[in-house]
Scaffold this motif. Structure first.
Motif, PDB file in Angstrom:
ATOM      1  N   ALA A 364     -14.615  29.950  35.630  1.00 18.29           N
ATOM      2  CA  ALA A 364     -15.467  29.007  34.897  1.00 18.29           C
ATOM      3  C   ALA A 364     -14.702  28.149  33.904  1.00 18.29           C
ATOM      4  O   ALA A 364     -14.959  26.947  33.783  1.00 18.29           O
ATOM      5  N   ALA A 365     -13.773  28.737  33.179  1.00 17.63           N
ATOM      6  CA  ALA A 365     -13.009  27.981  32.188  1.00 17.63           C
ATOM      7  C   ALA A 365     -12.122  26.946  32.860  1.00 17.63           C
ATOM      8  O   ALA A 365     -12.037  25.794  32.415  1.00 17.63           O
ATOM      9  N   ALA A 366     -11.453  27.333  33.919  1.00 16.65           N
ATOM     10  CA  ALA A 366     -10.566  26.407  34.625  1.00 16.65           C
ATOM     11  C   ALA A 366     -11.359  25.297  35.306  1.00 16.65           C
ATOM     12  O   ALA A 366     -10.935  24.141  35.331  1.00 16.65           O
ATOM     13  N   GLU A 367     -12.516  25.647  35.858  1.00 15.42           N
ATOM     14  CA  GLU A 367     -13.365  24.631  36.478  1.00 15.42           C
ATOM     15  C   GLU A 367     -13.827  23.602  35.454  1.00 15.42           C
ATOM     16  O   GLU A 367     -13.971  22.416  35.769  1.00 15.42           O
ATOM     17  N   ALA A 368     -14.061  24.044  34.219  1.00 17.78           N
ATOM     18  CA  ALA A 368     -14.478  23.123  33.162  1.00 17.78           C
ATOM     19  C   ALA A 368     -13.314  22.247  32.704  1.00 17.78           C
ATOM     20  O   ALA A 368     -13.507  21.097  32.316  1.00 17.78           O
ATOM     21  N   ALA A 369     -12.105  22.777  32.751  1.00 19.10           N
ATOM     22  CA  ALA A 369     -10.938  22.031  32.299  1.00 19.10           C
ATOM     23  C   ALA A 369     -10.479  20.988  33.300  1.00 19.10           C
ATOM     24  O   ALA A 369     -10.022  19.898  32.922  1.00 19.10           O
ATOM     25  N   ALA A 370     -10.593  21.289  34.582  1.00 18.18           N
ATOM     26  CA  ALA A 370     -10.014  20.449  35.628  1.00 18.18           C
ATOM     27  C   ALA A 370     -10.461  18.983  35.615  1.00 18.18           C
ATOM     28  O   ALA A 370      -9.624  18.090  35.788  1.00 18.18           O
ATOM     29  N   PRO A 371     -11.747  18.674  35.429  1.00 17.62           N
ATOM     30  CA  PRO A 371     -12.157  17.265  35.509  1.00 17.62           C
ATOM     31  C   PRO A 371     -11.470  16.347  34.511  1.00 17.62           C
ATOM     32  O   PRO A 371     -11.324  15.147  34.755  1.00 17.62           O
ATOM     33  N   ALA A 372     -11.043  16.883  33.370  1.00 14.35           N
ATOM     34  CA  ALA A 372     -10.417  16.050  32.345  1.00 14.35           C
ATOM     35  C   ALA A 372      -8.928  15.839  32.570  1.00 14.35           C
ATOM     36  O   ALA A 372      -8.315  14.989  31.915  1.00 14.35           O
ATOM     37  N   ALA A 373      -8.334  16.577  33.486  1.00 16.80           N
ATOM     38  CA  ALA A 373      -6.879  16.529  33.656  1.00 16.80           C
ATOM     39  C   ALA A 373      -6.381  15.154  34.081  1.00 16.80           C
ATOM     40  O   ALA A 373      -5.335  14.693  33.609  1.00 16.80           O
ATOM     41  N   ALA A 374      -7.112  14.489  34.953  1.00 12.40           N
ATOM     42  CA  ALA A 374      -6.656  13.191  35.458  1.00 12.40           C
ATOM     43  C   ALA A 374      -6.531  12.155  34.355  1.00 12.40           C
ATOM     44  O   ALA A 374      -5.663  11.278  34.395  1.00 12.40           O
ATOM     45  N   GLY A 375      -7.370  12.246  33.335  1.00 13.86           N
ATOM     46  CA  GLY A 375      -7.331  11.293  32.233  1.00 13.86           C
ATOM     47  C   GLY A 375      -6.643  11.818  30.998  1.00 13.86           C
ATOM     48  O   GLY A 375      -6.712  11.205  29.934  1.00 13.86           O
ATOM     49  N   GLY A 376      -5.993  12.965  31.125  1.00 12.29           N
ATOM     50  CA  GLY A 376      -5.327  13.573  29.990  1.00 12.29           C
ATOM     51  C   GLY A 376      -3.944  13.007  29.752  1.00 12.29           C
ATOM     52  O   GLY A 376      -3.464  12.134  30.479  1.00 12.29           O
ATOM     53  N   GLY A 377      -3.304  13.503  28.712  1.00  8.73           N
ATOM     54  CA  GLY A 377      -1.970  13.039  28.388  1.00  8.73           C
ATOM     55  C   GLY A 377      -1.274  14.014  27.460  1.00  8.73           C
ATOM     56  O   GLY A 377      -1.720  15.150  27.287  1.00  8.73           O
ATOM     57  N   THR A 378      -0.212  13.578  26.834  1.00 10.12           N
ATOM     58  CA  THR A 378       0.580  14.447  25.968  1.00 10.12           C
ATOM     59  C   THR A 378       0.895  13.732  24.653  1.00 10.12           C
ATOM     60  O   THR A 378       0.518  12.579  24.455  1.00 10.12           O
ATOM     61  N   THR A 379       1.582  14.420  23.786  1.00 11.73           N
ATOM     62  CA  THR A 379       2.180  13.774  22.639  1.00 11.73           C
ATOM     63  C   THR A 379       3.283  12.849  23.164  1.00 11.73           C
ATOM     64  O   THR A 379       3.663  12.949  24.336  1.00 11.73           O
ATOM     65  N   PRO A 380       3.818  11.936  22.354  1.00 13.78           N
ATOM     66  CA  PRO A 380       4.830  10.996  22.846  1.00 13.78           C
ATOM     67  C   PRO A 380       5.991  11.682  23.558  1.00 13.78           C
ATOM     68  O   PRO A 380       6.570  12.637  23.043  1.00 13.78           O
ATOM     69  N   LEU A 381       6.301  11.182  24.739  1.00  9.74           N
ATOM     70  CA  LEU A 381       7.341  11.789  25.571  1.00  9.74           C
ATOM     71  C   LEU A 381       8.706  11.206  25.215  1.00  9.74           C
ATOM     72  O   LEU A 381       9.351  10.517  26.010  1.00  9.74           O
ATOM     73  N   ILE A 382       9.121  11.497  23.988  1.00  6.70           N
ATOM     74  CA  ILE A 382      10.408  11.038  23.491  1.00  6.70           C
ATOM     75  C   ILE A 382      11.117  12.214  22.826  1.00  6.70           C
ATOM     76  O   ILE A 382      10.470  13.064  22.212  1.00  6.70           O
ATOM     77  N   PRO A 383      12.435  12.300  22.927  1.00  7.90           N
ATOM     78  CA  PRO A 383      13.165  13.408  22.300  1.00  7.90           C
ATOM     79  C   PRO A 383      12.962  13.465  20.795  1.00  7.90           C
ATOM     80  O   PRO A 383      13.044  14.538  20.194  1.00  7.90           O
ATOM     81  N   GLU A 384      12.706  12.307  20.181  1.00  3.94           N
ATOM     82  CA  GLU A 384      12.563  12.245  18.724  1.00  3.94           C
ATOM     83  C   GLU A 384      11.290  12.895  18.219  1.00  3.94           C
ATOM     84  O   GLU A 384      11.131  13.088  17.004  1.00  3.94           O
ATOM     85  N   TRP A 385      10.377  13.249  19.119  1.00  7.00           N
ATOM     86  CA  TRP A 385       9.069  13.729  18.687  1.00  7.00           C
ATOM     87  C   TRP A 385       9.088  15.121  18.067  1.00  7.00           C
ATOM     88  O   TRP A 385       8.344  15.411  17.131  1.00  7.00           O
ATOM     89  N   ALA A 386       9.913  16.024  18.563  1.00  9.85           N
ATOM     90  CA  ALA A 386       9.849  17.441  18.188  1.00  9.85           C
ATOM     91  C   ALA A 386       9.753  17.702  16.685  1.00  9.85           C
ATOM     92  O   ALA A 386       8.911  18.513  16.256  1.00  9.85           O
ATOM     93  N   PRO A 387      10.553  17.057  15.828  1.00  8.88           N
ATOM     94  CA  PRO A 387      10.467  17.360  14.395  1.00  8.88           C
ATOM     95  C   PRO A 387       9.124  17.023  13.767  1.00  8.88           C
ATOM     96  O   PRO A 387       8.769  17.580  12.720  1.00  8.88           O
ATOM     97  N   VAL A 388       8.370  16.127  14.388  1.00  9.30           N
ATOM     98  CA  VAL A 388       7.070  15.729  13.828  1.00  9.30           C
ATOM     99  C   VAL A 388       6.137  16.925  13.726  1.00  9.30           C
ATOM    100  O   VAL A 388       5.344  17.039  12.788  1.00  9.30           O
ATOM    101  N   GLU A 389       6.243  17.844  14.665  1.00 10.51           N
ATOM    102  CA  GLU A 389       5.313  18.967  14.718  1.00 10.51           C
ATOM    103  C   GLU A 389       5.653  20.094  13.752  1.00 10.51           C
ATOM    104  O   GLU A 389       4.868  21.022  13.574  1.00 10.51           O
TER     105      GLU A 389
END
Length: 427
Positions: A364-389
């Motif tokens: 049930a949890a995975a079925e609820a998560a799956a529909p949003a995956a296509a429109g999902g994303g991440t934090t900026p995909l740059i090496p400089e990002w790590a220290p921000v967190e």
């Protein structure tokens, strides 16, 4: 976030990481195959993180690999503590890992250092229909430096009894319906409609993705904060609207206290979290298990779920590996529909192809998560990002400032210097 907790209720949501290391016993051998037994005598070692891959998956992929190549596959379980440093060191040594799994947001940093092999040929042979939202993190400077393996994302976890007591008969399909349902819970029950702490920043990142916003922008040859963007402000206003329905602290995140443990008390209508968090709620209060339900985080329109942060893993081959051909044979198997589907079914993770999401049926949890995956994303995909967190995360500071009365523009200005300082740190 141990998968043993997930297994208790059949859902998953943890990030996993694998590293592969050459065994050193055959690194100098010719890596060209000659039929089914072309790699006989060689060993490909895989470091699997504690709790990452289901036992049956490991057993089956090992048997298939050894039958196909004549080589041996050795899977070693690693601990999370210190794994990044261990992998970084291994990649710099004479016999680096052959295949390893790396977090999707960490991939750009490894690609920038030259540690990853170009897998463009693998993309063309087995990755033609990889989900675009997942594959973005595996591409750097236009080259395919890894292969998307799986992702997980947040859903709404709700108390079915509380929603029924409020007279709500179906789960919401739009953001407005969601908000109205929460208002109804507040009016018709004694429950807190939603537990949403002020610094659940991964959900905020999801909202920015939904707005089409970027958290950083380019200023000459460097990256700087983009929190002042009106689209980021719009995402924060949405967060603020929903957070106003919660009694959760404005200056704490979802782990302080654990939101699942708050939910376990049975006085909260819902929270936004990973599927595995329901296992924490059940551990705290086994009686609540029968009341737990899940639904996709609703977006502005019914046909497009809310933006979500995709946490997941990519598989890569070390640039310095002496077994690159053999490593790719392993990847072809691990990423095949058979084993991607098996991993999704047994682990509850979202596979790298939308066509394989049928393997999530019954979870049930995975079925609820799956529909949003296509429109999902991440934090900026740059090496400089790590220290921000690193704590104190300036994005969390920004969120709390807005929730306590500052305008999004003023809050963005407040953290801008610190944000930019972190983006400029040497990696």
């Amino acid at each position: 976030m141990k998968r043993r907790l997930i297994a208790a209720i059949g859902v998953a949501g943890m990030l996993v990481s694998i590293a592969a290391c050459g065994s050193g016993d055959d690194g100098g051998k010719d890596n060209k195959k000659a039929g089914a037994d072309g790699y006989k005598g060689q060993t490909l070692t895989v470091w699997a993180m504690d709790g990452s891959t289901p036992d049956t998956w490991q057993k089956d992929v090992t048997a298939a690999f050894e039958k196909k190549t004549g080589a041996k596959l050795k899977i070693e379980i690693q601990q999370w503590n210190g794994i990044q440093q261990k992998l970084t060191t291994a990649l710099s040594e004479e016999n680096p890992p052959d295949v390893f799994e790396v977090g999707n947001t960490q991939t750009p940093a490894y690609a920038k250092t030259g540690g990853l092999a170009d897998l463009s040929d693998l993309k063309s042979s087995v990755g033609a229909d990889w989900a675009e939202s997942m594959n973005k993190s595996a591409v750097s400077d236009g080259k395919q430096y890894a292969a998307p393996w799986f992702v997980v994302n947040r859903v709404v976890i709700y108390n079915k009894k509380i929603w029924a007591d409020a007279g709500i008969k179906d789960t919401p399909k739009t953001r407005d319906e969601f908000y109205k349902d929460l208002q109804t819970i507040g009016k018709k029950t004694d429950a807190e409609p939603i537990y949403l702490p002020g610094q659940n920043w991964y959900h905020f990142v999801g909202l920015t993705i939904g707005e089409g916003a970027e958290l950083v922008k380019k200023d000459g040859d460097k990256y700087v904060s983009n929190l002042g963007d009106p689209k980021v402000a719009a995402a924060m206003e949405t967060y603020k609207k929903f957070q106003a329905l919660s009694k959760a602290p404005k200056d704490k995140d979802e782990a302080t206290p654990q939101q699942a443990e708050v939910f376990a008390k049975g006085k909260t209508g819902s929270f936004i979290g990973m599927g595995w968090e329901s296992a924490l709620a059940i551990k705290a209060n086994p009686k609540i298990e029968k009341e737990i339900g899940y639904f996709t985080v609703p977006g502005v329109s019914a046909d497009k779920p809310e933006g979500v942060f995709l946490g997941g893993s990519n598989l890569a081959v070390a640039a310095g590996s002496k077994k690159q051909d053999l490593a790719k044979e392993f990847l072809k198997l691990a990423l095949s529909d058979k084993f991607e589907g098996q991993l999704a079914k047994e682990g509850g993770v979202i596979p790298n192809k939308e066509a394989l999401q049928s393997n999530l049926k019954g979870n049930a949890a995975a079925e609820a998560a799956a529909p949003a995956a296509a429109g999902g994303g991440t934090t900026p995909l740059i090496p400089e990002w790590a220290p921000v967190e690193n704590a104190p995360n300036p994005i969390k500071t920004y969120m709390t400032a807005v929730l306590k009365g500052k305008s999004p523009a003023a809050a963005a200005k407040q953290v801008e210097a610190e944000f930019n300082k972190r983006l400029s740190q040497k990696q």
